[in-house]
Write an enzyme that holds these catalytic residues in place. Structure first.
Site, short mmCIF file in Angstrom:
data_model
loop_
_atom_site.label_atom_id
_atom_site.label_comp_id
_atom_site.label_asym_id
_atom_site.label_seq_id
_atom_site.Cartn_x
_atom_site.Cartn_y
_atom_site.Cartn_z
N ASP A 152 -30.46 -70.41 40.12
CA ASP A 152 -31.06 -70.58 41.45
C ASP A 152 -31.73 -69.27 41.86
OD1 ASP A 152 -31.43 -71.08 44.20
OD2 ASP A 152 -29.70 -72.36 44.32
N LYS A 180 -34.20 -73.68 39.15
CA LYS A 180 -35.00 -73.77 40.37
C LYS A 180 -35.83 -72.49 40.48
CE LYS A 180 -32.16 -76.54 43.56
NZ LYS A 180 -31.30 -76.44 44.76
N ASP A 208 -21.33 -79.33 42.74
CA ASP A 208 -20.57 -79.89 43.86
C ASP A 208 -21.25 -79.67 45.21
OD1 ASP A 208 -20.13 -77.02 44.01
OD2 ASP A 208 -18.50 -77.45 45.38
#
Ligand code: PRP
Length: 229
Positions: A152, A180, A208
């Site tokens: 990320d 990402k 999660d």
């Protein structure tokens, strides 16, 4: 001619009866309950453990993930011929990907895990990472492959790589199922990237939200009303 028609009819009836006798539990689930895109996913888990209202859509199906895992494993096999890499899973998110990946690889490998927690994750992240569980094995002289569920901001992996450099591994490469790139805060990229995905809140296959959804076999986009409420 009439006899042939009667025999054909009897054969057809016998085939139908045989099919139901051999596959008595074969029923067609409404909504194609195997994580298909656009499917009614509230039927996916018996008992409705996850309501489809929790997700806006399925981003990656089980089949798409399995195909990508095989592809990445094949690349690692080609690159690490005659070497034995140490696969290091970063917990907790990587546990399912790691398990599937090492089983798809033909290259003999060793496995280890690190558990980390980042300080101030989110818009005010400092990039500092707390080691909750360190490696059990020495990485000196080893070919390490870091296995992540998602890359990320890049802060977690860049911290871990800096830390590992002190232990003098022979090489360190990054393998991530999801990437990402538009969220990156530090210049880091994966050697084995899986899927480039948009900046949406995704869950499942290890990922999660508040410790839920990790056991979904597919990856779904979480509905904003779940994390806004
Ligand atoms: C996730 C993921 C990576 C990290 C990536 O872990 O598993 O380790 O975030 O984010 P970054 O590139 O912005 O650093 P998380 O902190 O959610 O913990 P978890 O793996 O236990 O779910």
């Amino acid at each position: 001619m009439k006899n042939i028609r009667i025999i054909a009819l009897i054969l057809a009836v016998l085939m139908v009866i045989t099919t139901f006798a051999v596959f008595p539990s074969c029923t067609v689930k409404p909504g194609g309950g195997s994580g298909e895109k656009g499917a009614e996913i509230d039927n996916y888990q018996e008992g409705g453990a996850y309501m489809n209202a929790d997700f806006s859509r399925i981003l990656l199906t089980e089949a798409e993930i399995a195909g990508k895992v095989r592809e990445i494993a094949g690349r690692i096999d080609r690159d690490y011929e005659n070497r034995q890499p140490l696969m290091v899973g970063i917990l907790k998110g990587s546990f399912i990907f790691m398990a599937d990946l090492v089983r798809a690889m033909k290259t003999p490998c060793a496995v280890d895990f690190m558990a980390v927690s980042s300080y101030g994750k989110g818009s005010v992240s400092t990039g500092a990472v707390r080691i909750l569980k360190d490696l059990d094995t020495s990485i000196e002289g080893k070919d390490v492959i870091l296995v992540e569920d998602i890359l990320d901001s890049g802060l977690t992996l860049s911290y871990i790589i800096d830390l590992m450099a002190r232990s003098k591994p022979s090489s360190v490469r990054i393998c991530t199922l999801l990437d990402k790139p538009e969220r990156r805060k530090v210049p880091i990229s994966a050697d084995y990237p899986g899927f480039g995905i948009p900046d949406e809140f995704v869950v499942g296959y290890g990922l999660d939200y508040a410790e839920k959804y990790r056991n979904l076999p597919y990856i779904a986009v979480l509905s904003p009303h779940i994390y806004n409420s």
